[in-house]
Design a protein around this motif. Structure first.
Motif, mmCIF file in Angstrom:
data_model
loop_
_atom_site.group_PDB
_atom_site.id
_atom_site.type_symbol
_atom_site.label_atom_id
_atom_site.label_comp_id
_atom_site.label_asym_id
_atom_site.label_seq_id
_atom_site.Cartn_x
_atom_site.Cartn_y
_atom_site.Cartn_z
ATOM 1 N N SER A 173 1.491 -1.105 0.234
ATOM 2 C CA SER A 173 -0.196 -0.692 -0.003
ATOM 3 C C SER A 173 0.780 1.185 -0.545
ATOM 4 O O SER A 173 1.975 1.438 0.736
ATOM 5 C CB SER A 173 -0.668 0.125 1.284
ATOM 6 N N THR A 174 0.616 2.577 -0.353
ATOM 7 C CA THR A 174 1.111 3.150 -0.399
ATOM 8 C C THR A 174 0.207 4.447 0.010
ATOM 9 O O THR A 174 0.528 6.136 -0.481
ATOM 10 C CB THR A 174 1.899 3.929 -1.883
ATOM 11 N N SER A 194 -2.414 5.784 6.570
ATOM 12 C CA SER A 194 -3.016 5.245 7.273
ATOM 13 C C SER A 194 -3.048 6.378 7.742
ATOM 14 O O SER A 194 -4.602 6.118 8.623
ATOM 15 C CB SER A 194 -2.413 4.229 7.862
ATOM 16 N N THR A 253 1.100 10.476 -1.037
ATOM 17 C CA THR A 253 2.411 10.012 -0.485
ATOM 18 C C THR A 253 3.697 11.268 -1.883
ATOM 19 O O THR A 253 3.376 10.633 -3.043
ATOM 20 C CB THR A 253 2.405 8.477 -1.243
ATOM 21 N N VAL A 257 8.231 1.292 -3.725
ATOM 22 C CA VAL A 257 7.719 0.452 -3.267
ATOM 23 C C VAL A 257 7.280 0.098 -4.521
ATOM 24 O O VAL A 257 7.642 -1.626 -4.136
ATOM 25 C CB VAL A 257 6.504 1.178 -2.112
ATOM 26 N N ALA A 262 -4.007 -3.689 2.172
ATOM 27 C CA ALA A 262 -3.966 -2.805 3.314
ATOM 28 C C ALA A 262 -4.804 -3.027 4.690
ATOM 29 O O ALA A 262 -6.315 -3.364 4.117
ATOM 30 C CB ALA A 262 -3.801 -1.774 2.913
ATOM 31 N N THR A 309 4.591 -0.327 3.012
ATOM 32 C CA THR A 309 4.754 0.619 2.168
ATOM 33 C C THR A 309 5.466 2.025 2.784
ATOM 34 O O THR A 309 7.091 1.308 2.850
ATOM 35 C CB THR A 309 3.519 1.390 3.589
ATOM 36 N N PHE A 315 2.657 7.204 7.965
ATOM 37 C CA PHE A 315 2.267 5.368 7.775
ATOM 38 C C PHE A 315 3.043 5.136 8.646
ATOM 39 O O PHE A 315 2.992 3.765 8.678
ATOM 40 C CB PHE A 315 3.492 4.960 6.312
#
Length: 477
Positions: free
Chosen positions: A259-260, A263, A269, A277, A295, A380, A415
């Motif tokens: 996941s990029t 959270s 990003t 990544v 995710a 991530t 993250f």
């Protein structure tokens, strides 16, 4: 031993040289002293001067005589002033005893040579306290080394030390590791002791360990210091075999989620972090791992609100406890503007706010734990950008209230916080590089107690991709 010879070795290599009699511990420590003196004017990573002589340590430990430094926060050594990055403590509080982890570092043989800089009371993703000034990133001295373990990260990245202590309440091991091109493992909650001063620092978010340049150092140091002390709240199962063996053995085929999307926090990003990544994900596929986009389901709005309560209640308690003990009145002459704002907000919180926070943390932990029954690791970025310019995370900005300061930090650190809330282990590895030549940290997380999974995979990636030949602009060798 010449400084360039010293800097060419990691902690494991230096320990082997000392143990085999190729060089004395005194010669290694003299080289470290010269290295620290050389980089301190450029990086401002030590608090006060380095020690004239290293603190007492076990010469027969697995790292007997290897140079080391301790962060100016949480961990403390008997007789050494602690300032926690704040003017409120003046010349520092001198504790009469070691913390349990400090005692374990001494028993492992680490020779403590100084105290490393941290932001005020640790609530920042950079290291620029008013009390100590800006610590600089050795890759680019106009950039921050991250925080809150920025002083430790800068010295290890510059080759002045092979290892230094660090702590992590929201990413403070992993963020500096990413910004400075290091290995930064946040162990499982309870894997390393936080006693005797704390049971669960920062409502369980905080844990302590180290920053290193190599995976083998990270693993061997965890072998040396992990475990509970009498009175600790957690007693984890011991690893099946030493972590250092896991690194050498490598990883089985894993189910890797990627996941990029941050959270937590309001950030987005940076494309260079996304690309880093993606390249690592491709590498993992080529190594035989199963890679999918996925995710955990985390309610970011509830998470951020709860995390803000945890941090502000912690700061209010710390400020008021220290002020009462010192007979001081907190104010702009002793505390930075955002610390005052967060402490003020913390004083408005009720017991019901803490229980509500606990409910959110529990829901987050259950969701993430369920995710790791279907996936072995989560890949991530470590942070939303490779690093930040000096001054971007200005903790003395009077225009920011508690929420504004939280959002400023977590627009960069979006993250890392979930691993703190869940207590699960996560590691940052220097597997990406920006167009400017800066390191880009890539993070792996996994389920509770599974550091062996992370370290085995990290060992494989270090061998496959590697970073040992990369050197920052400020390098003692």
């Amino acid at each position: 031993m010449r400084v360039d010879e010293y800097a060419a070795h990691d902690a494991t290599g230096l320990a082997e040289l000392i143990r085999n009699g190729a060089v004395s511990a005194g010669e290694v420590q003299a080289a470290a002293a010269a290295a620290l003196d050389a980089v301190q004017p450029k990086l401002n990573a030590l608090v006060d001067k380095r020690f004239t002589e290293p603190l007492a340590h076990n010469a027969d430990g697995p790292f007997g005589g290897v140079p080391f430094a301790i962060k100016d926060l949480i961990i403390h050594a008997a007789g050494v002033p602690q300032r926690a990055g704040t003017r409120l403590l003046g010349e520092g509080i001198v504790m009469p005893e070691d913390t349990y982890l400090m005692a374990r570092f001494r028993a492992a043989g680490l020779a403590t040579m100084g105290v490393t800089a941290t932001p005020e009371m640790g609530f920042n993703a950079n290291t620029e306290p008013v009390a100590n000034g800006s610590t600089r990133n050795p890759w680019d001295t106009e950039r921050s080394p991250g925080g809150s373990s920025g002083g430790s990260a800068a010295l290890v990245a510059a080759g002045a030390l092979p290892v230094a202590s660090a702590s992590d309440g929201g990413g403070s091991i992993r963020i500096p590791a990413g910004a400075c091109g290091l290995v930064g493992l946040k162990p499982t909650r309870g894997r390393t002791t936080v006693g005797p001063d704390y049971a669960d620092p920062l409502l369980g978010l905080g844990i302590e360990f180290v920053l290193t340049r190599t995976v083998r150092d990270c693993a061997a140091l965890l072998d040396a210091v992990h475990g509970a002390e009498p009175g600790d709240r957690y007693l984890l199962p011991a690893p099946v075999r030493p972590y250092a063996e896991e690194v050498r053995a490598g990883s089985p085929r894993l189910r890797v989620a990627v996941s990029t999307t941050p959270s937590s926090g309001p950030g987005s990003t940076d494309q260079q972090c996304v690309d880093a990544v993606r390249r690592v994900a491709d590498q993992l596929e080529s190594m035989g791992h199963l890679v999918v986009e996925a995710a955990p389901a985390v309610d970011a709005e509830q998470f951020d609100a709860a995390n803000l309560v945890a941090w502000c209640s912690f700061l209010a308690d710390a400020v008021d406890t220290l002020a009462a003990a010192l007979g001081a009145t907190p104010g702009p002459d002793t505390l930075e503007a955002t610390t005052l704002a967060c402490a003020e907000h913390g004083r408005t919180l009720r017991a019901s706010d803490l229980y509500a926070t606990d409910r959110v943390f529990n829901a987050t932990t259950r969701a993430v734990a369920a995710f790791f029954t279907e996936h072995d690791v989560l890949l991530t970025p470590t942070a939303c950008a490779p690093n930040t310019p000096l001054g971007y995370l200005n903790a003395n900005d009077p225009t920011l209230d508690a929420r504004g300061w939280y959002e400023r930090i977590f627009s960069f650190a979006g993250f890392t916080g979930v691993a703190n809330v869940t207590g699960m282990p996560a590691v940052s590895l220097p597997l990406g590089w920006s167009a400017e030549g800066w390191p880009i940290g890539v993070q792996f997380g996994t389920g509770l107690g599974r550091e062996s999974v992370l370290l085995a995979l990290a060992g494989d990636l270090e061998r496959a991709i590697g970073w040992a030949d990369r050197r920052p602009a400020v390098w003692v060798g």
